[in-house]
Design a protein around this motif. Structure first.
Motif, PDB file in Angstrom:
ATOM      1  N   ALA A 188      -0.308 -15.167  -1.820  1.00 48.74           N
ATOM      2  CA  ALA A 188      -0.413 -14.344  -3.033  1.00 48.74           C
ATOM      3  C   ALA A 188      -0.544 -12.861  -2.695  1.00 48.74           C
ATOM      4  O   ALA A 188       0.068 -12.008  -3.342  1.00 48.74           O
ATOM      5  N   LEU A 189      -1.326 -12.544  -1.673  1.00 53.17           N
ATOM      6  CA  LEU A 189      -1.502 -11.136  -1.311  1.00 53.17           C
ATOM      7  C   LEU A 189      -0.172 -10.520  -0.874  1.00 53.17           C
ATOM      8  O   LEU A 189       0.105  -9.351  -1.135  1.00 53.17           O
ATOM      9  N   ARG A 190       0.649 -11.304  -0.239  1.00 50.61           N
ATOM     10  CA  ARG A 190       1.946 -10.825   0.231  1.00 50.61           C
ATOM     11  C   ARG A 190       3.005 -10.819  -0.889  1.00 50.61           C
ATOM     12  O   ARG A 190       3.864  -9.969  -0.937  1.00 50.61           O
ATOM     13  N   PHE A 191       2.930 -11.808  -1.797  1.00 56.73           N
ATOM     14  CA  PHE A 191       3.976 -11.913  -2.831  1.00 56.73           C
ATOM     15  C   PHE A 191       3.625 -11.203  -4.134  1.00 56.73           C
ATOM     16  O   PHE A 191       4.486 -10.633  -4.783  1.00 56.73           O
ATOM     17  N   ASP A 192       2.368 -11.277  -4.556  1.00 60.89           N
ATOM     18  CA  ASP A 192       1.999 -10.808  -5.898  1.00 60.89           C
ATOM     19  C   ASP A 192       1.396  -9.406  -5.906  1.00 60.89           C
ATOM     20  O   ASP A 192       1.121  -8.858  -6.971  1.00 60.89           O
ATOM     21  N   PHE A 193       1.167  -8.857  -4.722  1.00 60.97           N
ATOM     22  CA  PHE A 193       0.566  -7.525  -4.618  1.00 60.97           C
ATOM     23  C   PHE A 193       1.517  -6.596  -3.870  1.00 60.97           C
ATOM     24  O   PHE A 193       2.200  -7.026  -2.946  1.00 60.97           O
ATOM     25  N   THR A 194       1.515  -5.329  -4.283  1.00 62.94           N
ATOM     26  CA  THR A 194       2.192  -4.335  -3.446  1.00 62.94           C
ATOM     27  C   THR A 194       1.248  -3.987  -2.302  1.00 62.94           C
ATOM     28  O   THR A 194       0.042  -4.171  -2.404  1.00 62.94           O
ATOM     29  N   HIS A 195       1.786  -3.481  -1.210  1.00 61.61           N
ATOM     30  CA  HIS A 195       0.934  -2.930  -0.149  1.00 61.61           C
ATOM     31  C   HIS A 195       1.434  -1.534   0.194  1.00 61.61           C
ATOM     32  O   HIS A 195       2.610  -1.225   0.027  1.00 61.61           O
ATOM     33  N   GLU A 196       0.504  -0.707   0.632  1.00 61.11           N
ATOM     34  CA  GLU A 196       0.852   0.674   0.981  1.00 61.11           C
ATOM     35  C   GLU A 196      -0.128   1.181   2.037  1.00 61.11           C
ATOM     36  O   GLU A 196      -1.219   0.621   2.193  1.00 61.11           O
ATOM     37  N   VAL A 197       0.265   2.194   2.774  1.00 64.15           N
ATOM     38  CA  VAL A 197      -0.665   2.860   3.699  1.00 64.15           C
ATOM     39  C   VAL A 197      -0.843   4.277   3.190  1.00 64.15           C
ATOM     40  O   VAL A 197       0.123   5.020   3.007  1.00 64.15           O
TER      41      VAL A 197
END
Ligand code: OGA
Ligand code: MN
Length: 225
Positions: A188-197
């Motif tokens: 879910a963290l990988r599919f349902d959330f965006t990630h950014e630095v």
């Protein structure tokens, strides 16, 4: 020069395997939910289930050995400031499959720990070099080209990774990624959330500025199922 699989993806020490869950520590995590307790519980659950941080996964000497090979690979490559999909600013990157034996050992550890010995790991390593003034904007790695797990090794600098939900800007998760650490995001963290630095100017964790210098990450991913 090198294949574009990881660009497409972006678009849209020696611990043993059995110990992995014990490293899902929340002390490097801050959850923002605009005082919505239910949302807060959801975010906390996701990060507990789908995020692992292993601090000091490598030593400074190991970082140095990795960087020697990485610097060679980047010779004559300039930092880019206008990526075609706009996801990253101030960076250079490469896909590399040949590493010396010592460095390969580190990657074997990553594969054993992050991918539960699955055999569908994408064999080339993705190296991303973010300049001091670089940042990674919110994005989700393409589900067409990458599977449910992403493991990143953090070299040269601390950084803040932010996980967000599209259309719900008040709910997000900040993770303090220290230099030398390995992080794993799944499901879910990988599919349902965006990630950014976050850019250095926005790089705060619990009120404290976390200096983001030049940062190099080494990323492993699995094939989509
Ligand atoms: C990417 C990415 C994360 C990192 O390259 O798609 O999200 O830790 N990288 O550098
Ligand atoms: Mn990504």
């Amino acid at each position: 020069m090198f294949s574009t699989a990881f660009k497409l993806c972006r678009k849209s020490n020696n611990q043993t395997v059995g110990l992995i869950r014990r490293y899902s520590s929340l002390s490097n995590v801050s959850i923002f939910n605009n005082e919505n307790a239910e949302r807060g519980d959801y975010l906390k659950n996701v990060v507990e289930q789908d995020f692992t941080l292993i601090e000091n996964f490598i030593t400074e000497k190991e970082e140095d050995d990795l960087m020697k090979e990485i610097e060679k690979a980047f010779r004559r490559t300039r930092y880019q400031y206008d990526h075609w999909d706009g996801a990253i600013h101030g960076f250079r990157e490469t896909e590399k499959s040949n590493w010396n034996t010592e460095n390969m050992k580190i990657f074997e550890n990553i594969k054993n720990i992050a991918f539960d010995m699955d055999n569908d790991i994408i064999p080339t390593t993705h190296v991303l070099d973010l300049a001091e003034d670089g940042l990674i904007k919110p994005h989700v790695d393409s589900i067409k080209f990458c599977g449910n797990k992403i493991a990143g090794l953090n070299l040269l600098s601390d950084a803040i990774m932010r996980y967000g939900i599209e259309k719900e800007p008040e709910s997000y998760i900040d993770v303090y990624l220290p230099r030398f650490s390995l992080y794993i995001m799944r499901d879910a963290l990988r599919f349902d959330f965006t990630h950014e630095v976050l850019a250095n100017k926005d790089s705060y964790f619990q009120g404290k500025h976390i200096q983001k210098n030049r940062r190099v990450s080494i990323l492993h991913r699995n094939e989509p199922s």
